[in-house]
Design an enzyme around this catalytic site. Structure first.
Site, mmCIF file in Angstrom:
data_model
loop_
_atom_site.group_PDB
_atom_site.id
_atom_site.type_symbol
_atom_site.label_atom_id
_atom_site.label_comp_id
_atom_site.label_asym_id
_atom_site.label_seq_id
_atom_site.Cartn_x
_atom_site.Cartn_y
_atom_site.Cartn_z
ATOM 1 N N GLY A 222 -5.723 -14.893 -0.524
ATOM 2 C CA GLY A 222 -6.668 -15.806 -1.178
ATOM 3 C C GLY A 222 -7.330 -16.833 -0.290
ATOM 4 O O GLY A 222 -7.939 -17.782 -0.802
ATOM 5 N N THR B 154 -0.868 -7.123 -1.635
ATOM 6 C CA THR B 154 -1.305 -7.430 -3.001
ATOM 7 C C THR B 154 -0.159 -7.309 -4.012
ATOM 8 O O THR B 154 0.827 -6.617 -3.781
ATOM 9 C CB THR B 154 -2.424 -6.468 -3.409
ATOM 10 O OG1 THR B 154 -1.965 -5.128 -3.202
ATOM 11 C CG2 THR B 154 -3.669 -6.689 -2.573
ATOM 12 N N CYS C 96 1.727 -0.977 0.398
ATOM 13 C CA CYS C 96 0.543 -0.592 -0.366
ATOM 14 C C CYS C 96 0.986 -0.114 -1.747
ATOM 15 O O CYS C 96 1.721 0.865 -1.859
ATOM 16 C CB CYS C 96 -0.242 0.519 0.316
ATOM 17 S SG CYS C 96 -1.651 1.024 -0.699
ATOM 18 N N ALA D 209 -7.572 -0.339 -6.052
ATOM 19 C CA ALA D 209 -6.705 0.822 -5.844
ATOM 20 C C ALA D 209 -7.535 1.836 -5.067
ATOM 21 O O ALA D 209 -8.011 2.832 -5.603
ATOM 22 C CB ALA D 209 -6.228 1.401 -7.167
ATOM 23 N N LYS E 222 -8.360 -1.053 9.029
ATOM 24 C CA LYS E 222 -7.945 -0.349 7.807
ATOM 25 C C LYS E 222 -6.788 0.605 8.099
ATOM 26 O O LYS E 222 -6.721 1.195 9.175
ATOM 27 C CB LYS E 222 -9.166 0.426 7.306
ATOM 28 C CG LYS E 222 -9.036 0.993 5.937
ATOM 29 C CD LYS E 222 -10.397 1.477 5.454
ATOM 30 C CE LYS E 222 -10.233 2.393 4.262
ATOM 31 N NZ LYS E 222 -9.444 1.805 3.177
ATOM 32 N N ALA E 223 -5.917 0.774 7.102
ATOM 33 C CA ALA E 223 -4.709 1.579 7.268
ATOM 34 C C ALA E 223 -4.998 2.989 7.763
ATOM 35 O O ALA E 223 -5.945 3.640 7.325
ATOM 36 C CB ALA E 223 -3.948 1.653 5.947
ATOM 37 N N SER F 180 -6.424 -6.360 6.878
ATOM 38 C CA SER F 180 -6.562 -4.907 6.840
ATOM 39 C C SER F 180 -7.130 -4.428 5.501
ATOM 40 O O SER F 180 -6.749 -4.914 4.439
ATOM 41 C CB SER F 180 -5.190 -4.271 7.055
ATOM 42 O OG SER F 180 -5.300 -2.877 6.952
HETATM 43 C C1 LIG Z 1 -9.988 -3.511 -1.073
HETATM 44 C C2 LIG Z 1 -8.714 -3.846 -0.377
HETATM 45 C C3 LIG Z 1 -8.135 -2.918 0.502
HETATM 46 C C4 LIG Z 1 -6.943 -3.201 1.165
HETATM 47 N N1 LIG Z 1 -6.421 -2.286 2.038
HETATM 48 C C5 LIG Z 1 -5.292 -2.589 2.737
HETATM 49 C C6 LIG Z 1 -4.775 -1.690 3.718
HETATM 50 O O1 LIG Z 1 -5.351 -0.625 3.978
HETATM 51 N N2 LIG Z 1 -3.638 -2.034 4.373
HETATM 52 C C7 LIG Z 1 -2.980 -3.220 4.125
HETATM 53 O O2 LIG Z 1 -1.966 -3.492 4.740
HETATM 54 N N3 LIG Z 1 -3.475 -4.100 3.218
HETATM 55 C C8 LIG Z 1 -4.601 -3.813 2.527
HETATM 56 N N4 LIG Z 1 -5.096 -4.732 1.614
HETATM 57 C C9 LIG Z 1 -4.399 -6.024 1.420
HETATM 58 C C10 LIG Z 1 -5.016 -7.132 2.267
HETATM 59 O O3 LIG Z 1 -4.942 -6.840 3.650
HETATM 60 C C11 LIG Z 1 -4.344 -8.486 1.988
HETATM 61 O O4 LIG Z 1 -2.990 -8.406 2.320
HETATM 62 C C12 LIG Z 1 -4.457 -8.921 0.536
HETATM 63 O O5 LIG Z 1 -5.696 -8.528 -0.019
HETATM 64 C C13 LIG Z 1 -4.300 -10.431 0.355
HETATM 65 O O6 LIG Z 1 -5.315 -11.159 1.036
HETATM 66 P P1 LIG Z 1 -6.677 -11.670 0.324
HETATM 67 O O7 LIG Z 1 -6.279 -12.373 -0.951
HETATM 68 O O8 LIG Z 1 -7.329 -12.574 1.326
HETATM 69 O O9 LIG Z 1 -7.487 -10.474 0.030
HETATM 70 C C14 LIG Z 1 -6.293 -4.456 0.936
HETATM 71 C C15 LIG Z 1 -6.883 -5.375 0.073
HETATM 72 C C16 LIG Z 1 -8.072 -5.104 -0.586
HETATM 73 C C17 LIG Z 1 -8.666 -6.139 -1.498
#
Ligand SMILES: Cc1cc2nc3c(=O)[nH]c(=O)nc-3n(C[C@H](O)[C@H](O)[C@H](O)COP(=O)(O)O)c2cc1C
Lengths: 253, 308
Positions: free
Chosen positions: B243, B192, B129, B69, B44-45, B20
């Protein structure tokens, strides 16, 4: 939009912390338009997760090369500056919307560039001078940072300003535009946000296009990192996808 | 090779989905490949009203990661239903709708509306979030609040609810067990980790919001450890993330206890990544002696029953 490994033909320092890189490939040099950008992977992608967006400064469809001019500002661009001829770089592109040239109304066009915002205006100017009278105003921080002055001079009447007065006009681009006091019918500008804001305010009665720089994530419109407030239904634009070139009256700076 | 996975009532053709917030509502990536290849799509949320999000800059690179952010920018639940879901309807891929909010009432409203959409197959309750002042994360860092919001959303949702956990806690298993008690159908982890970078020239944070959420390979070992910890405490399906960049990473998450995986940040570096992972996964599984994704799960389960 494709990903292509492109070969470095040239990668040289042309001004203070400023490099000119020529890369060759198969598809991207044929597809890309003035004002669009490419997104370059840094290293093998294990340490640097984000690509670097760089606008195209010149396009040669016969030799299938594009010219990129970038400022070394951090680790990623520093790595890029160490690459030698013959090395490959991984390129995603072409991205974004470039300059609309058919909309250039009237005869006398003003081009305004600031620092690392100057490069995309070069290929644009080359195209505009075929049918229009063009005046170019470029602003740089200092004498050592200046690049492409003579390249622009060969195309059009060109004025240079430096913030510290070490070369050309001492001041900012809007001072030069004031002094020129000419009735421009259209304008194009690219540079840091404060410069774009100043130019937008100065040229309120004139139509034009602005090219923006913003920290980007994906570069393709999915992550919402590079948004800017705008006068449209949604209330915003994404610089990477709707821009980087936007109508001057569309954005709220 | 059979890559199918079953997450409770949710059936996926393969365990790979975009995470997401890293894939918008699919439109941009549909220009790169056929989205039908994906196991699912986490969109997306959604919040109750449209949100403009935080000031820019909203992202900064870090070693093997990035901070973001964004601030939950989205057109609001109604906007998403009207403008975005019809596009996803043309695909045969389960859509997982990410739900966010500032109050219990907002979560309930968004969850109810989203779960009524036929194209939405599951909800992902985002209580993690870190980037909005009043939103989400206070529900995800307190087991009692996490319990209440999960229970409330479960009571209005007609679709399975996966609760997305925050790693910004002392013991993630406390939150996991609380939401399981509240009736969660599955878990998504991890969101995150809160981080910050400072610009040396400006001597102020690079990200306008100050802090941001860290994602990318830098957080991978943390995600794997937390999934392992939670797996000791529950049999709920887990969607693992943090990651992931390669099929070896996918296998590592599956062995740690995940049943499916989501890929976030890696989409920014390589927009083709999810398609590539789906295509390469059979080779990697085979290289490590597995003939299906289910075999990985079975191997993990029998291993877990003999040692910890
Ligand atoms: C730019 C960005 C926007 C994100 N927006 C959301 C979101 O809207 N809702 C959510 O649950 N997680 C959101 N996340 C978190 C990701 O879904 C994911 O849990 C996190 O980035 C770890 O995975 P990754 O290391 O593969 O990015 C966002 C992450 C990034 C980098």
């Amino acid at each position: 939009m494709i990903i292509e490994d492109m070969t470095i033909q040239k990668n040289e320092c042309i001004a203070l912390n400023t490099f000119e890189m020529v890369i060759s490939g198969e598809e991207i040099p044929l597809q890309i338009q003035s004002g669009q950008f490419v997104h370059i992977q840094i290293g093998d992608g294990k340490l640097n997760m984000l690509r670097r967006p760089i606008s195209v400064a010149d396009i040669n469809r016969i030799s299938k090369t594009i010219t990129l001019i970038y400022h070394v500002t951090g680790d990623g661009t520093k790595w890029l500056s160490t690459l030698t001829e013959g090395t490959m770089v991984n390129v995603l592109g072409p991205l974004g919307n470039g300059f609309e040239i058919k909309h250039a109304e009237g005869n006398h066009i003003l081009i305004v560039g600031g620092g690392v915002g100057v490069p995309p205006l070069y290929h644009l100017t080359k195209q505009l001078v075929r049918h229009h009278q063009v005046t170019v105003v470029l602003g740089f921080a200092t004498h050592e940072a200046i690049f492409y002055e003579s390249a622009f001079q060969q195309l059009a009447e060109t004025y240079v300003a430096t913030n510290d007065g070490t070369y050309g006009y001492h001041g900012v681009v809007t001072d030069v535009i004031n002094q020129l006091d000419q009735p421009f019918q259209y304008y194009y500008a690219c540079g840091p946000s404060p410069m774009l804001q100043a130019v937008q305010r100065q040229m309120t009665d004139t139509h034009g296009q602005l090219s923006f720089e913003e920290r980007m994530g994906c570069g393709v419109g999915a992550c919402f990192a590079c948004v800017c407030e705008a006068k449209n239904d949604k209330g915003y634009v994404k610089i990477c996808q709707d821009g980087p070139v936007l109508q001057a009256n569309e954005v709220i700076l | 090779m059979n890559l199918e996975v079953t997450l409770g009532d949710l059936h996926l053709n393969n365990p790979i989905m975009p995470a997401s917030g890293c894939f918008g509502f699919g439109r941009e990536f549909s220009a790169f490949y056929d989205l039908n290849q994906l196991g699912a799509i986490a969109i997306k949320a959604a919040t109750g009203e449209a949100r403009f999000g935080n000031q820019t800059p909203r992202v900064a690179e870090t070693s093997s990661g990035m901070l973001n952010a964004i601030g939950l920018q989205n057109p609001g639940v109604n906007g998403i239903i009207e403008q975005e879901l019809p596009f996803l309807n043309q695909y045969n891929v389960p859509v997982i709708a990410n739900i966010a909010g500032s109050t219990l009432e907002e979560y309930i409203e968004v969850a109810k509306k989203m779960s009524e959409q036929p194209v939405v197959q599951a909800l992902e309750l985002n209580i993690s979030c870190p980037n909005v002042k009043e939103g989400g994360v206070q529900f995800g860092t307190d087991p009692t609040l996490a319990y209440h919001v999960t229970q409330a959303v479960k009571s209005v949702s007609t679709k399975p609810v996966f609760v997305k956990l925050s790693p910004n806690v002392t013991d993630i298993t406390d939150i996991a067990t609380a939401v399981e008690k509240a009736g969660a159908d599955g878990l998504s982890m991890i969101n995150t980790l809160t981080g910050r970078r400072i610009d040396l020239h400006q001597q102020s944070p690079i990200i306008a919001n100050g802090s941001g959420g860290l994602s990318g390979p830098a957080i991978k070992p943390i995600a794997i450890h937390m999934i392992h910890q939670v797996r000791q405490k529950t049999d709920l399906p887990i969607i693992g993330m943090g990651g992931i960049q390669s099929t070896e990473d996918v296998l590592e998450f599956l062995l740690a206890g995940a049943d499916a995986v989501a890929v976030g940040t890696a989409n920014f570096q390589n927009p083709f990544i999810c398609e590539r992972l789906v295509q390469d996964l059979p080779n990697t599984l085979q290289a490590y002696g597995f003939n299906s994704v289910k075999e990985v799960r079975d191997a993990r389960c029998s291993h877990q029953s003999t040692s910890h």
